[in-house]
Enzyme design. Structure first.
Site, short mmCIF file in Angstrom:
data_model
loop_
_atom_site.label_atom_id
_atom_site.label_comp_id
_atom_site.label_asym_id
_atom_site.label_seq_id
_atom_site.Cartn_x
_atom_site.Cartn_y
_atom_site.Cartn_z
N ARG A 108 -12.54 -10.95 -35.43
CA ARG A 108 -11.08 -10.45 -35.73
C ARG A 108 -10.64 -11.96 -36.40
O ARG A 108 -10.86 -12.90 -35.65
CB ARG A 108 -10.60 -9.81 -34.53
CG ARG A 108 -11.19 -8.57 -34.09
CD ARG A 108 -9.47 -8.15 -33.15
NE ARG A 108 -10.82 -6.42 -32.73
CZ ARG A 108 -10.78 -5.47 -33.51
NH1 ARG A 108 -10.24 -5.14 -34.71
NH2 ARG A 108 -11.44 -4.36 -32.75
N HIS B 205 -16.86 -15.85 -46.60
CA HIS B 205 -16.59 -14.66 -45.07
C HIS B 205 -16.27 -13.81 -46.34
O HIS B 205 -15.08 -13.62 -47.08
CB HIS B 205 -15.76 -15.75 -44.42
CG HIS B 205 -14.63 -15.51 -45.18
ND1 HIS B 205 -14.87 -17.14 -45.39
CD2 HIS B 205 -13.08 -15.21 -45.20
CE1 HIS B 205 -13.16 -18.15 -45.55
NE2 HIS B 205 -12.98 -17.33 -45.57
P1 5GP Z 1 -9.62 -17.83 -46.24
O1 5GP Z 1 -8.20 -17.92 -46.20
O2 5GP Z 1 -10.25 -18.61 -45.98
O3 5GP Z 1 -10.11 -16.64 -46.77
O4 5GP Z 1 -10.30 -16.82 -44.74
C1 5GP Z 1 -9.78 -17.39 -43.94
C2 5GP Z 1 -9.96 -16.38 -42.57
O5 5GP Z 1 -9.87 -17.46 -41.49
C3 5GP Z 1 -8.10 -16.18 -42.04
O6 5GP Z 1 -7.41 -14.76 -42.86
C4 5GP Z 1 -7.74 -17.44 -41.42
O7 5GP Z 1 -6.88 -16.47 -40.80
C5 5GP Z 1 -8.41 -16.95 -40.19
N1 5GP Z 1 -8.80 -18.13 -39.21
C6 5GP Z 1 -8.92 -19.51 -39.60
N2 5GP Z 1 -8.70 -19.90 -38.09
C7 5GP Z 1 -9.49 -18.74 -37.43
C8 5GP Z 1 -10.24 -19.08 -36.03
O8 5GP Z 1 -10.65 -20.22 -35.52
N3 5GP Z 1 -10.28 -17.90 -35.38
C9 5GP Z 1 -10.45 -16.55 -36.11
N4 5GP Z 1 -10.78 -15.83 -35.63
N5 5GP Z 1 -10.04 -17.12 -37.53
C10 5GP Z 1 -9.44 -18.06 -38.11
#
Ligand code: 5GP
Ligand code: ZN
Length: 114
Positions: free
Chosen positions: A30, A101
């Site tokens: 999540r 991701h």
């Molecule tokens: P991006 O912005 O790189 O596409 O997505 C990264 C995602 O990772 C974001 O939606 C953010 O909320 C999530 N995220 C960042 N740090 C953590 C963490 O420590 N644990 C979890 N479960 N999600 C995280």
């Protein structure tokens, strides 16, 4: 595995996360800051900075991520209503974690893409 990569550390169990699905190649957990009622992040266990780098390094793993996404969608009950799968790729797209991701978002009607 990169010891300074947040998602590698989650995959290794060094940083806690709510894991909802795991396969040989994929871990799904999540999102810590959910943008929809269902917001799951699916990551390859193999470190690669983004989706396009991943497909070059390990072609089959993207298939695994999407297959896992379908299974998570079923488990979360969003298959009928619909859901969004997306890869942010690079800073302009809002990528903040540079370990590829796949976001799975659903559970409500989602807004415009950009
Ligand atoms: P991006 O912005 O790189 O596409 O997505 C990264 C995602 O990772 C974001 O939606 C953010 O909320 C999530 N995220 C960042 N740090 C953590 C963490 O420590 N644990 C979890 N479960 N999600 C995280
Ligand atoms: Zn990583």
């Amino acid at each position: 595995m990169s010891s300074d990569c947040l998602f590698c550390r989650i995959v290794q169990g060094e940083i806690p996360a709510t894991i909802v699905h795991e396969t040989e190649t994929t871990t799904a957990f999540r999102d810590i800051s959910p943008q929809a009622p269902t917001h799951v992040v699916l990551v390859p266990k193999l470190h690669s900075p983004d989706a396009v780098s991943l497909v070059k390094a390990a072609p089959g793993v993207l298939d695994d991520l999407f297959r896992a996404a379908g299974e998570v969608a079923e488990a979360e009950g969003v298959t009928d209503g619909g859901y969004r799968l997306l890869f942010n790729t690079g800073a302009d797209a809002g990528q903040t974690v540079f370990h590829a991701h796949l976001h799975l978002l659903g559970g409500r009607k989602l807004g415009a893409l950009a």
